[in-house]
Design a protein around this motif. Sequence first.
Motif, short mmCIF file in Angstrom:
data_model
loop_
_atom_site.label_atom_id
_atom_site.label_comp_id
_atom_site.label_asym_id
_atom_site.label_seq_id
_atom_site.Cartn_x
_atom_site.Cartn_y
_atom_site.Cartn_z
N ASP A 26 33.06 36.44 46.49
CA ASP A 26 32.59 37.54 45.64
C ASP A 26 33.75 38.43 45.19
O ASP A 26 33.80 38.88 44.04
N ARG A 41 24.29 38.28 39.31
CA ARG A 41 24.22 36.91 39.85
C ARG A 41 22.78 36.39 39.84
O ARG A 41 22.51 35.27 39.38
N LEU A 96 29.34 33.96 35.11
CA LEU A 96 29.10 35.14 35.93
C LEU A 96 30.23 36.15 35.78
O LEU A 96 29.99 37.36 35.68
#
Length: 200
Positions: A3, A41, A139
Amino acid sequence: MNDTQICNLALAEVGDSYSITDINETSNQAAVCRLFFGPTRDALLRMHPWNFARTLAALSALSTEPVFGWGYQYQLPADFIRLVEFNGLDAWQTEDDFQIANGPSGGLVLLTDEDAASVVYLKRVTDANLFDPLFVEALTLRLAMRICTKLTKDDGIKDRLTREAKEAMARARQTDANESRPRRVGMWEDSDLAMGRFGE
């Protein structure tokens, strides 16, 4: 890939020179990334039946029947994002009627008159190592588009990111779709539903 790395890619797209060391650190950049990362996400996961997020499950009927309207209710998994198939057919073309709703004990349930429920669903994938590389690209750009308004007032950057995010999503969806050929349980045009609507 994790992340924090995705957030740093997004920050670079925005033009922010600061790189975070951990998404949970106290910097303003990390706080902005935390605010948008999970929702962005999950929204992206719902937009397409990604191969890496597909999961099969045979659901168990709850002991309590629905209050009205349906014969059975099945608890959906806690990581449920989107229904792809129900009892062997694409969810959008299945002849088995169903509805997804909030359950009596929390979480989502699948309501139906069918006495069995086998599903293919999209799960909430939180391990970035499992993401398809093109999903990561989509993303990253979509996250950059979201955090842009918090980190810069440059409308030109936001317009560029909006355009690039749309293009990246189209590439990712096309490639992902080309790598999946659902099993044909029966041709749509030969189904009882199609024959009832359009047949002689």
